[in-house]
Design an enzyme around this catalytic site. Structure first.
Site, PDB file in Angstrom:
ATOM      1  N   ASP A   1      74.976  49.343  36.789  1.00 49.27           N
ATOM      2  CA  ASP A   1      75.141  47.959  37.246  1.00 49.27           C
ATOM      3  C   ASP A   1      75.044  47.869  38.763  1.00 49.27           C
ATOM      4  O   ASP A   1      74.307  47.038  39.312  1.00 49.27           O
ATOM      5  CB  ASP A   1      76.486  47.389  36.787  1.00 49.27           C
ATOM      6  CG  ASP A   1      76.655  47.465  35.281  1.00 49.27           C
ATOM      7  OD1 ASP A   1      75.657  47.709  34.591  1.00 49.27           O
ATOM      8  OD2 ASP A   1      77.779  47.278  34.808  1.00 49.27           O
ATOM      9  N   GLU A  57      85.276  50.822  40.003  1.00 51.47           N
ATOM     10  CA  GLU A  57      85.489  50.675  38.545  1.00 51.47           C
ATOM     11  C   GLU A  57      86.263  51.859  37.993  1.00 51.47           C
ATOM     12  O   GLU A  57      87.223  51.699  37.235  1.00 51.47           O
ATOM     13  CB  GLU A  57      84.146  50.582  37.804  1.00 51.47           C
ATOM     14  CG  GLU A  57      83.274  49.412  38.198  1.00 51.47           C
ATOM     15  CD  GLU A  57      83.762  48.077  37.650  1.00 51.47           C
ATOM     16  OE1 GLU A  57      84.620  48.057  36.750  1.00 51.47           O
ATOM     17  OE2 GLU A  57      83.265  47.038  38.145  1.00 51.47           O
ATOM     18  N   GLU A  59      70.743  51.661  26.951  1.00 48.81           N
ATOM     19  CA  GLU A  59      72.136  51.189  26.959  1.00 48.81           C
ATOM     20  C   GLU A  59      73.079  52.333  26.616  1.00 48.81           C
ATOM     21  O   GLU A  59      72.814  53.103  25.687  1.00 48.81           O
ATOM     22  CB  GLU A  59      72.262  50.063  25.920  1.00 48.81           C
ATOM     23  CG  GLU A  59      73.142  48.939  26.343  1.00 48.81           C
ATOM     24  CD  GLU A  59      72.601  48.209  27.572  1.00 48.81           C
ATOM     25  OE1 GLU A  59      72.997  48.550  28.694  1.00 48.81           O
ATOM     26  OE2 GLU A  59      71.794  47.278  27.382  1.00 48.81           O
TER      27      GLU A  59
HETATM   28  C1  GLA Z   1      78.393  48.484  31.366  1.00 51.83           C
HETATM   29  C2  GLA Z   1      78.643  49.603  32.361  1.00 51.83           C
HETATM   30  C3  GLA Z   1      77.354  50.362  32.664  1.00 51.83           C
HETATM   31  C4  GLA Z   1      76.665  50.815  31.371  1.00 51.83           C
HETATM   32  C5  GLA Z   1      76.563  49.651  30.380  1.00 51.83           C
HETATM   33  C6  GLA Z   1      76.032  50.105  29.036  1.00 51.83           C
HETATM   34  O1  GLA Z   1      77.546  47.517  31.920  1.00 51.83           O
HETATM   35  O2  GLA Z   1      79.173  49.096  33.564  1.00 51.83           O
HETATM   36  O3  GLA Z   1      77.640  51.464  33.502  1.00 51.83           O
HETATM   37  O4  GLA Z   1      77.313  51.921  30.809  1.00 51.83           O
HETATM   38  O5  GLA Z   1      77.810  49.014  30.186  1.00 51.83           O
HETATM   39  O6  GLA Z   1      74.730  50.537  29.155  1.00 51.83           O
END
Ligand code: GLA
Length: 392
Positions: free
Chosen positions: A175, A163, A34
């Site tokens: 994501d 984004e 994460e």
């Molecule tokens: C969000 C972001 C991802 C990643 C997570 C944390 O989901 O969109 O790119 O950084 O947080 O791991």
């Protein structure tokens, strides 16, 4: 999902008697890794059976009309293909608009408009990537309706650009990658620096993944996410005084320990500590999963949560209450927050026969301490964004 219901709704909302096509993009969970993606590290996500449906048909003129069954109060939102600028009043519709703008910018030929109806069965703001899911489902709608040849990795990168450059969240690529390249019953170990990836069969034996939603809305666009990213960038530039590296993800934990004194600010040092150790845990997680060592996998999940709580400070009382309650339950191998944090969801690895007790006990503790219920989901691990072709 009752696809015919979605098609009927399309006919009513757009007042059209065509046979529209139907597309789906999943949401995602992240097993571990994460806040490592934008640090050039590894992530270990999987696409889930909950996601976003899009029902779509081309138009003859240049209008784009969007409707979401999740936001009926906003009605149909409309724009022209020639005016795809971000507009605050268009709320969620900025995600598809941004995606279409970036596809057009790449030279893809989209010369007529479309009507698109969206329906998401992932709760919005739950940290299961509903926004990336909308971006990617829009990508496959455009790809198929307009017969475009879009490289899948490029589509994923365009979703991230939406984004970063259109919405203004400096998120990484995890994501969109999980959603674009998901594979049934597999997690994806992705190196976010090189985009090299490996599918790992998710063999959980007698265990299942339970998603627990705090029901606290997670606002990614809030500044806290971007702040974490900036802290890591400052730590990196301090380390670069002595180290020839371009991302924190290149450091082993030993190298980090030897050089951590170079990071001036204590908070930045904690953020970098998380990024480096979390990256190491993610690689370890793939190893233990390959050996079917679920105990160790669960342990790594727990360590990940601790680090996100203490060093990265993105958990908050709701997620901590849920995860700590989960740790106390019989039959639980591990639990952690998933996604960006600041509310949203946690995941737990729970023995199949204990799931009902787990839900009841965790919810009781959560409600006692927080004052409202958590929601539990049992996802299956799904394929990536695609058209849904119905068999007659
Ligand atoms: C969000 C972001 C991802 C990643 C997570 C944390 O989901 O969109 O790119 O950084 O947080 O791991």
């Amino acid at each position: 999902m009752d696809i015919s219901r979605l098609k009927k709704k399309f006919a009513v909302i757009f007042n059209r008697q065509v046979d529209p096509r139907v597309f789906f993009a999943p949401g995602r969970i992240n097993l571990i890794g994460e806040h490592t993606d934008y640090n050039g590290g590894n992530v270990f996500p999987a696409a889930i059976s909950f996601g976003t449906y899009a029902v779509a048909a081309k138009r003859k003129d240049d209008a784009l009309r969007f409707y979401s069954m999740n936001f009926p109060e906003l009605g149909v939102m409309e724009c022209k293909l020639s005016d795809l600028d971000y507009q605050e009043s268009q709320a969620w519709a900025n995600y598809p608009k941004g995606m279409i703008r970036f596809l057009k910018n790449e030279g893809h030929s989209i010369t007529t408009g479309a009507d698109i109806l969206y329906f998401g069965d992932i709760p919005n703001g739950a940290g299961l990537s509903s926004s990336a899911s909308i971006e990617m489902v829009t990508g496959v709608v455009m790809e198929n309706l307009y017969l475009l040849e879009i490289d899948r990795i490029r589509m994923i990168q365009l979703g991230q650009l939406v984004e970063n450059k259109y919405i203004g969240v400096q998120s990484g690529i995890m994501d969109q990658f999980a959603i674009g390249k998901g594979k049934k019953d597999h997690a994806i170990l992705l190196d976010c620096k090189t985009l090299a990836f490996e599918y790992a069969p998710l063999q959980l034996e007698d265990y299942v993944i339970v998603i627990i939603h705090t029901n606290k809305r997670r606002e990614l666009a809030g500044s806290a996410y971007n702040e974490r990213r900036l802290a890591c960038e400052r730590a990196l530039s301090d380390l670069q005084r002595s180290l020839n590296i371009t991302t924190l993800g290149e450091l082993t934990t030993d190298q980090f320990e030897q050089h951590r004194y170079l990071i001036d600010n204590e908070v930045d040092r904690k953020r970098a500590n998380h990024a480096v150790y979390e990256n190491a845990r993610t690689i370890k997680a793939l190893e233990v999963l390959k050996e079917c060592d679920l105990q160790s996998f669960g342990q790594l999940m727990n360590e990940s949560h601790q680090s996100l709580k203490n060093d990265y400070q993105v958990t908050g009382v709701e997620l901590d209450t849920i995860v700590e309650a989960a740790w106390q339950q019989p039959g639980v191998l591990g639990a952690r927050m998933t996604g960006a944090g600041f509310g949203g969801c946690a995941i737990a690895l729970v023995l199949k026969g204990k799931v009902d007790d787990f839900k009841e006990n965790v919810n009781r503790i959560y409600n006692d301490q927080i004052g409202y219920d958590a929601t539990f989901y049992l996802p299956t691990i799904s394929d990536g964004a695609r058209e849904i072709v119905l068999k007659e």
